[in-house]
Design an enzyme around this catalytic site. Structure first.
Site, short mmCIF file in Angstrom:
data_model
loop_
_atom_site.label_atom_id
_atom_site.label_comp_id
_atom_site.label_asym_id
_atom_site.label_seq_id
_atom_site.Cartn_x
_atom_site.Cartn_y
_atom_site.Cartn_z
N GLY A 1 32.79 43.11 44.84
CA GLY A 1 32.53 42.35 44.91
C GLY A 1 33.80 41.19 43.67
O GLY A 1 33.34 40.42 43.06
N SER B 1 36.84 40.87 50.46
CA SER B 1 37.23 40.07 50.55
C SER B 1 37.89 39.54 50.72
O SER B 1 38.09 38.09 51.62
CB SER B 1 35.50 39.81 50.96
OG SER B 1 33.79 40.19 50.57
N ASP C 1 36.01 48.35 41.98
CA ASP C 1 35.56 48.59 43.66
C ASP C 1 34.19 47.72 43.29
O ASP C 1 33.45 48.75 43.10
CB ASP C 1 35.24 49.86 44.24
CG ASP C 1 35.48 48.98 46.12
OD1 ASP C 1 35.62 48.62 46.41
OD2 ASP C 1 35.31 50.45 46.01
N ASP D 1 38.58 52.86 53.27
CA ASP D 1 37.01 53.16 53.17
C ASP D 1 36.68 54.05 53.61
O ASP D 1 36.15 53.72 55.05
CB ASP D 1 36.08 51.47 53.01
CG ASP D 1 36.24 51.02 51.33
OD1 ASP D 1 36.46 51.26 50.56
OD2 ASP D 1 36.51 49.89 51.34
N PHE E 1 28.94 48.84 51.61
CA PHE E 1 29.86 47.08 52.42
C PHE E 1 30.37 46.34 51.82
O PHE E 1 30.59 46.24 50.49
CB PHE E 1 28.17 46.40 52.39
CG PHE E 1 26.93 46.99 53.38
CD1 PHE E 1 26.83 47.36 54.72
CD2 PHE E 1 26.45 47.64 52.55
CE1 PHE E 1 25.66 48.15 55.48
CE2 PHE E 1 24.91 48.68 53.20
CZ PHE E 1 24.96 48.38 54.15
C1 DX5 Z 1 32.47 49.09 49.53
C2 DX5 Z 1 33.79 49.35 49.67
C3 DX5 Z 1 34.32 48.38 48.66
C4 DX5 Z 1 34.59 46.99 49.63
C5 DX5 Z 1 35.32 46.25 48.67
O1 DX5 Z 1 31.19 50.03 50.21
O2 DX5 Z 1 33.73 50.84 48.68
O3 DX5 Z 1 35.47 48.80 48.67
O4 DX5 Z 1 34.84 47.23 50.85
O5 DX5 Z 1 34.68 44.58 49.26
P1 DX5 Z 1 34.43 43.31 48.64
O6 DX5 Z 1 35.80 43.42 47.73
O7 DX5 Z 1 34.41 42.11 49.59
O8 DX5 Z 1 33.28 43.44 47.66
ZN ZN Z 2 36.12 51.09 48.41
#
Ligand code: DX5
Ligand code: ZN
Length: 218
Positions: free
Chosen positions: A175, A196, A173, A33, A141
């Site tokens: 949550g 996460s 992508d 990312d 985030f």
């Molecule tokens: C958000 C990113 C995602 C994020 C996914 O801006 O593009 O790739 O890191 O993290 P989780 O799976 O915790 O939502």
């Molecule tokens: Zn991402």
């Protein structure tokens, strides 16, 4: 179902000791990312950290550029030969040209859509895309909640791709976790990004296997 593990969800120092233990038999892609502090509020890392990761792991790279001016940023990753280079539809008016350039340089071209961006913005350029990334949180985030309209958008995207006849991976992508991955898979996703859910607790490889199992029994 393939899992693309988002390293944003772990600290870079923890990640560097963890990296040699991650196996491509378990983790399909490392999801990188890249955040520029403009397109999204924070800065994460860029091509030099990505290069170090490339040098220390044989897991294919899935680069997700959350940046303004993707025309300037995308070429910095060509040498690293990621499997996918994905940029945001909201960040450029010239998606066709950029997708063609990514393909010429040997990677697959991905376009990401924020939750509020309509699928219509890519309907007429599907021949140029190898991956459509449906964001199910506003980017910026890790650890956010899957949007309420997320499943519907995945289903609509799947229908649009199938109707087009093109071979396009559908990546989701934001949550994604043990509670919703079965439904995300049934809705049509072929690659799930998990931050996460892979890195926050336990062992990344085991978490990934568990996530995949949940989609097989669904
Ligand atoms: C958000 C990113 C995602 C994020 C996914 O801006 O593009 O790739 O890191 O993290 P989780 O799976 O915790 O939502
Ligand atoms: Zn991402």
């Amino acid at each position: 179902m393939k899992i693309s593990a988002s390293i944003l969800a772990t600290s870079i120092t923890r990640f560097s000791t963890m990296l040699p233990t991650l196996k491509k038999e378990e983790i399909d892609y490392l999801h990188i990312d890249v955040m520029d502090g403009n397109f999204v509020p924070q800065i994460s890392f860029g091509e030099s950290i990505t290069k170090e990761i490339r040098g220390q792991s044989d897991i294919p790279l899935d680069v997700h550029l959350m940046v303004e001016n993707p025309e300037q940023e995308v070429p910095k990753y060509y040498d690293l030969q990621p499997d996918f280079i994905t940029f945001h539809a909201e960040a450029t008016d010239f998606m066709v040209r950029l997708c063609e350039d990514i393909r010429v340089h040997g990677s697959k071209a991905g376009i990401a859509l924020n939750p509020a961006t309509s699928l219509e913005s890519v309907r007429y350029i599907l021949p140029y895309i190898d991956l459509l990334l449906v964001m199910t949180v506003d980017p910026g985030f890790y650890g956010q909640k899957f949007t309420l309209s997320g499943m519907q958008k995945i289903q609509d995207a799947k229908k649009m791709i199938d109707a087009s006849g093109y071979d396009i991976a559908l990546e989701v992508d934001g949550g994604v976790n043990v509670n919703n991955i079965a439904q995300v898979s049934q809705s049509g996703a072929s690659i799930c990004v998990a931050g996460s859910a892979v890195f926050k607790n336990g062992v990344p490889g085991e978490n990934t296997i568990q996530l995949k199992k949940l989609t097989e029994t669904a």
